[in-house]
Design a protein around this motif. Structure first.
Motif, PDB file in Angstrom:
ATOM      1  N   GLY A  98      35.332  46.866  35.335  1.00 36.57           N
ATOM      2  CA  GLY A  98      35.235  47.145  36.754  1.00 36.57           C
ATOM      3  C   GLY A  98      36.056  46.135  37.529  1.00 36.57           C
ATOM      4  N   ARG A  99      35.713  45.975  38.789  1.00 37.71           N
ATOM      5  CA  ARG A  99      36.414  45.019  39.651  1.00 37.71           C
ATOM      6  C   ARG A  99      35.390  44.073  40.266  1.00 37.71           C
ATOM      7  NH1 ARG A  99      40.663  47.414  43.668  1.00 37.71           N
ATOM      8  NH2 ARG A  99      41.895  47.370  41.732  1.00 37.71           N
ATOM      9  N   TYR A 100      35.574  42.792  40.036  1.00 43.63           N
ATOM     10  CA  TYR A 100      34.675  41.753  40.526  1.00 43.63           C
ATOM     11  C   TYR A 100      35.331  41.047  41.703  1.00 43.63           C
ATOM     12  CZ  TYR A 100      32.496  37.065  40.514  1.00 43.63           C
ATOM     13  OH  TYR A 100      31.902  35.880  40.867  1.00 43.63           O
ATOM     14  N   VAL A 101      34.626  41.003  42.838  1.00 35.09           N
ATOM     15  CA  VAL A 101      35.115  40.314  44.028  1.00 35.09           C
ATOM     16  C   VAL A 101      34.095  39.246  44.433  1.00 35.09           C
ATOM     17  CG1 VAL A 101      35.778  40.544  46.453  1.00 35.09           C
ATOM     18  CG2 VAL A 101      36.380  42.346  44.814  1.00 35.09           C
ATOM     19  N   ALA A 141      35.635  39.840  31.160  1.00 33.90           N
ATOM     20  CA  ALA A 141      36.804  40.412  30.490  1.00 33.90           C
ATOM     21  C   ALA A 141      36.745  40.218  28.985  1.00 33.90           C
ATOM     22  CB  ALA A 141      38.071  39.778  31.051  1.00 33.90           C
ATOM     23  N   SER A 142      36.176  39.123  28.553  1.00 38.41           N
ATOM     24  CA  SER A 142      36.031  38.881  27.120  1.00 38.41           C
ATOM     25  C   SER A 142      35.078  39.885  26.487  1.00 38.41           C
ATOM     26  CB  SER A 142      35.537  37.455  26.869  1.00 38.41           C
ATOM     27  OG  SER A 142      35.344  37.209  25.494  1.00 38.41           O
ATOM     28  N   ASP A 143      33.995  40.188  27.208  1.00 42.96           N
ATOM     29  CA  ASP A 143      33.004  41.136  26.712  1.00 42.96           C
ATOM     30  C   ASP A 143      33.504  42.569  26.788  1.00 42.96           C
ATOM     31  OD1 ASP A 143      30.269  42.018  25.930  1.00 42.96           O
ATOM     32  OD2 ASP A 143      30.237  42.791  27.976  1.00 42.96           O
ATOM     33  N   CYS A 144      34.253  42.870  27.841  1.00 44.33           N
ATOM     34  CA  CYS A 144      34.708  44.251  28.069  1.00 44.33           C
ATOM     35  C   CYS A 144      36.100  44.204  28.709  1.00 44.33           C
ATOM     36  CB  CYS A 144      33.713  44.983  28.967  1.00 44.33           C
ATOM     37  SG  CYS A 144      34.038  46.734  29.158  1.00 44.33           S
ATOM     38  N   PRO A 145      37.175  44.180  27.921  1.00 47.44           N
ATOM     39  CA  PRO A 145      38.534  44.051  28.468  1.00 47.44           C
ATOM     40  C   PRO A 145      38.850  45.103  29.518  1.00 47.44           C
ATOM     41  CG  PRO A 145      38.548  43.756  26.091  1.00 47.44           C
ATOM     42  CD  PRO A 145      37.149  44.223  26.451  1.00 47.44           C
ATOM     43  N   GLY A 146      39.592  44.656  30.525  1.00 47.90           N
ATOM     44  CA  GLY A 146      39.983  45.552  31.604  1.00 47.90           C
ATOM     45  C   GLY A 146      39.447  45.151  32.963  1.00 47.90           C
ATOM     46  N   TRP A 147      38.566  44.154  33.007  1.00 46.08           N
ATOM     47  CA  TRP A 147      38.016  43.713  34.289  1.00 46.08           C
ATOM     48  C   TRP A 147      39.114  43.122  35.171  1.00 46.08           C
ATOM     49  CZ3 TRP A 147      33.480  43.814  37.023  1.00 46.08           C
ATOM     50  CH2 TRP A 147      32.376  44.378  36.373  1.00 46.08           C
ATOM     51  N   GLU A 148      39.007  43.420  36.466  1.00 43.86           N
ATOM     52  CA  GLU A 148      39.870  42.802  37.476  1.00 43.86           C
ATOM     53  C   GLU A 148      39.026  41.863  38.332  1.00 43.86           C
ATOM     54  OE1 GLU A 148      43.263  46.226  38.132  1.00 43.86           O
ATOM     55  OE2 GLU A 148      41.574  46.131  39.530  1.00 43.86           O
ATOM     56  N   TYR A 149      39.689  40.908  38.951  1.00 44.21           N
ATOM     57  CA  TYR A 149      38.970  39.838  39.656  1.00 44.21           C
ATOM     58  C   TYR A 149      39.742  39.396  40.883  1.00 44.21           C
ATOM     59  CZ  TYR A 149      37.462  34.876  40.263  1.00 44.21           C
ATOM     60  OH  TYR A 149      37.030  33.659  40.739  1.00 44.21           O
ATOM     61  N   GLU A 158      37.290  47.884  46.893  1.00 44.72           N
ATOM     62  CA  GLU A 158      36.409  48.810  46.171  1.00 44.72           C
ATOM     63  C   GLU A 158      35.810  48.159  44.916  1.00 44.72           C
ATOM     64  OE1 GLU A 158      38.682  52.347  45.455  1.00 44.72           O
ATOM     65  OE2 GLU A 158      38.642  52.952  47.568  1.00 44.72           O
ATOM     66  N   PRO A 159      35.054  47.076  45.110  1.00 47.02           N
ATOM     67  CA  PRO A 159      34.495  46.350  43.964  1.00 47.02           C
ATOM     68  C   PRO A 159      33.340  47.096  43.303  1.00 47.02           C
ATOM     69  CG  PRO A 159      33.677  45.418  46.012  1.00 47.02           C
ATOM     70  CD  PRO A 159      34.693  46.462  46.398  1.00 47.02           C
ATOM     71  N   THR A 160      33.128  46.802  42.044  1.00 40.14           N
ATOM     72  CA  THR A 160      31.934  47.271  41.343  1.00 40.14           C
ATOM     73  C   THR A 160      30.918  46.143  41.189  1.00 40.14           C
ATOM     74  OG1 THR A 160      33.076  46.844  39.250  1.00 40.14           O
ATOM     75  CG2 THR A 160      33.109  49.089  40.075  1.00 40.14           C
ATOM     76  N   LEU A 161      31.382  44.888  41.355  1.00 40.54           N
ATOM     77  CA  LEU A 161      30.521  43.710  41.306  1.00 40.54           C
ATOM     78  C   LEU A 161      30.944  42.767  42.418  1.00 40.54           C
ATOM     79  CD1 LEU A 161      28.449  41.752  39.961  1.00 40.54           C
ATOM     80  CD2 LEU A 161      30.331  40.984  38.489  1.00 40.54           C
ATOM     81  N   ILE A 162      29.976  42.301  43.205  1.00 43.68           N
ATOM     82  CA  ILE A 162      30.232  41.354  44.292  1.00 43.68           C
ATOM     83  C   ILE A 162      29.287  40.174  44.135  1.00 43.68           C
ATOM     84  CG2 ILE A 162      30.163  40.976  46.801  1.00 43.68           C
ATOM     85  CD1 ILE A 162      30.521  44.010  47.149  1.00 43.68           C
ATOM     86  N   THR A 163      29.815  38.965  44.274  1.00 42.22           N
ATOM     87  CA  THR A 163      28.945  37.793  44.421  1.00 42.22           C
ATOM     88  C   THR A 163      29.178  37.193  45.800  1.00 42.22           C
ATOM     89  OG1 THR A 163      30.573  36.290  43.388  1.00 42.22           O
ATOM     90  CG2 THR A 163      28.878  37.254  41.953  1.00 42.22           C
ATOM     91  N   PRO A 188      42.936  38.379  31.478  1.00 40.61           N
ATOM     92  CA  PRO A 188      43.192  38.479  30.041  1.00 40.61           C
ATOM     93  C   PRO A 188      41.919  38.222  29.237  1.00 40.61           C
ATOM     94  CG  PRO A 188      44.897  37.170  31.119  1.00 40.61           C
ATOM     95  CD  PRO A 188      43.805  37.380  32.124  1.00 40.61           C
ATOM     96  N   PRO A 189      41.586  39.083  28.274  1.00 39.09           N
ATOM     97  CA  PRO A 189      40.339  38.899  27.517  1.00 39.09           C
ATOM     98  C   PRO A 189      40.347  37.675  26.618  1.00 39.09           C
ATOM     99  CG  PRO A 189      41.612  40.744  26.657  1.00 39.09           C
ATOM    100  CD  PRO A 189      42.275  40.327  27.917  1.00 39.09           C
ATOM    101  N   LYS A 190      41.548  37.202  26.260  1.00 38.77           N
ATOM    102  CA  LYS A 190      41.667  35.985  25.459  1.00 38.77           C
ATOM    103  C   LYS A 190      42.366  34.904  26.280  1.00 38.77           C
ATOM    104  CE  LYS A 190      41.760  38.313  20.976  1.00 38.77           C
ATOM    105  NZ  LYS A 190      42.502  38.488  19.693  1.00 38.77           N
ATOM    106  N   LYS A 191      41.771  33.721  26.310  1.00 41.64           N
ATOM    107  CA  LYS A 191      42.259  32.563  27.068  1.00 41.64           C
ATOM    108  C   LYS A 191      42.141  32.737  28.572  1.00 41.64           C
ATOM    109  CE  LYS A 191      45.283  30.842  23.417  1.00 41.64           C
ATOM    110  NZ  LYS A 191      46.620  30.344  23.065  1.00 41.64           N
ATOM    111  N   GLY A 192      41.667  33.872  29.029  1.00 35.95           N
ATOM    112  CA  GLY A 192      41.287  34.055  30.419  1.00 35.95           C
ATOM    113  C   GLY A 192      42.389  33.822  31.438  1.00 35.95           C
ATOM    114  N   LEU A 193      41.970  33.367  32.627  1.00 34.36           N
ATOM    115  CA  LEU A 193      42.893  33.201  33.749  1.00 34.36           C
ATOM    116  C   LEU A 193      43.917  32.105  33.526  1.00 34.36           C
ATOM    117  CD1 LEU A 193      40.116  33.595  36.427  1.00 34.36           C
ATOM    118  CD2 LEU A 193      42.033  35.168  36.121  1.00 34.36           C
ATOM    119  N   LYS A 194      43.668  31.248  32.565  1.00 37.32           N
ATOM    120  CA  LYS A 194      44.638  30.199  32.248  1.00 37.32           C
ATOM    121  C   LYS A 194      45.995  30.795  31.905  1.00 37.32           C
ATOM    122  CE  LYS A 194      43.950  28.033  28.387  1.00 37.32           C
ATOM    123  NZ  LYS A 194      43.380  27.105  27.383  1.00 37.32           N
ATOM    124  N   LYS A 195      45.989  31.984  31.317  1.00 37.20           N
ATOM    125  CA  LYS A 195      47.241  32.627  30.945  1.00 37.20           C
ATOM    126  C   LYS A 195      48.058  33.049  32.164  1.00 37.20           C
ATOM    127  CE  LYS A 195      47.612  35.337  27.453  1.00 37.20           C
ATOM    128  NZ  LYS A 195      47.484  36.465  26.495  1.00 37.20           N
TER     129      LYS A 195
END
Length: 265
Positions: free
Chosen positions: A7-10, A43-51, A76-81, A255-262
């Motif tokens: 989904g999309r996390y904002v 993203a690691s648990d379920c690849p494809g998440w946007e943030y 149009e987020p699916t998750l909001i904090t 990225p599902p591997k190494k995350g946002l560092k990439k």
């Protein structure tokens, strides 16, 4: 809690969500924070998440409503904090009724998106008698947040009740923002409440005891380096976030591997 699909996390808010205290020089605004860690775990648990992270340090509720609300809804987020209101509580002369009215307006608009909405109470930081009068306001704010979360069906992360933050290791030099250890622990608690698997661990190590003179020196340094400049900014009407932009204003595919560092190389 969350559907097992990307989904999309904002993330919205102030320094708490921006990541202040968790230094990472290569990332936007020089910080990482719990929200980045949550996005990476998703993203690691379920690849494809946007943030996207719209939070900027020092922002009050009026700023978040004016600057972050519409952009967040447009994504149009699916998750909001959302963590907001702590700076308003600390401002002299503000009234809890007004703070909670603005907070509920914000929550009501976000809840209409249908996204999973995560709210937070504020921790009762016991840093000094100087800030003691603010504690009663913070208690009233937290009571209001709990009621609003229940009213709008939001997920509540009851930060105020987390005993782990009694450990000074969880706080940065200013004693008001979480350290790297504090942000890691917060990320784990958010992921736990969302029922997202993660590998974040917490070790409850204590700092070595300090003598009376060392504590006195540290307190003097804290007052001169953090408290007095903070009140000076309040008198001048300036904030640490005035010249900053959101860290991740546009959604990025995590990225599902190494995350946002990439994305920061």
């Amino acid at each position: 809690m969350l559907d097992h699909e990307p989904g999309r996390y904002v993330a919205l808010g102030d320094s708490f969500t921006e990541g202040v205290g968790d230094i990472s020089k290569r990332r936007p605004n020089g910080v990482r924070g719990w929200a980045d860690r949550v996005a990476e775990a998703l993203a690691s648990d379920c690849p494809g998440w946007e943030y996207a992270n719209l939070a900027i340090r020092s922002k009050r509720l009026r700023h978040i409503i004016a600057e972050q609300l519409k952009p967040a809804i447009a994504l149009e987020p699916t998750l909001i904090t959302l963590y907001a209101g702590g700076n308003d509580v600390m401002d002299l002369g503000t009234k809890i009724a007004d703070i909670l009215a603005d907070y509920e307006l914000l929550v009501r608009r976000l809840a209409r998106t249908g996204a999973t909405l995560v709210l937070f109470t504020g921790y009762d930081v016991e840093v000094s008698p100087i800030l003691g009068p603010l504690r009663r306001k913070n208690h009233a704010y937290n009571d209001g947040v709990r009621l609003i979360a229940e009213k709008y069906g939001a997920v509540l992360v009851d930060y105020a009740t987390f005993a782990a933050y009694a450990n000074t290791r969880m706080w940065g030099p200013d004693r008001l923002h979480m350290s790297k250890a504090g942000h890691k622990y917060m990320a784990a608690r958010v992921l736990d409440v969302l029922e997202v698997p993660h590998g974040i661990t917490h070790r409850d190590k204590q700092k070595a005891p300090r003598g009376v003179r060392q504590r006195a020196r540290e307190h003097h340094a804290w007052v001169t380096q953090w408290v007095l400049p903070m009140f000076g900014r309040k008198l001048r009407g300036t904030t640490l976030g005035d010249a900053l932009s959101p860290r991740w204003p546009d959604p990025v595919r995590v990225p599902p591997k190494k995350g946002l560092k990439k994305l920061t190389r």
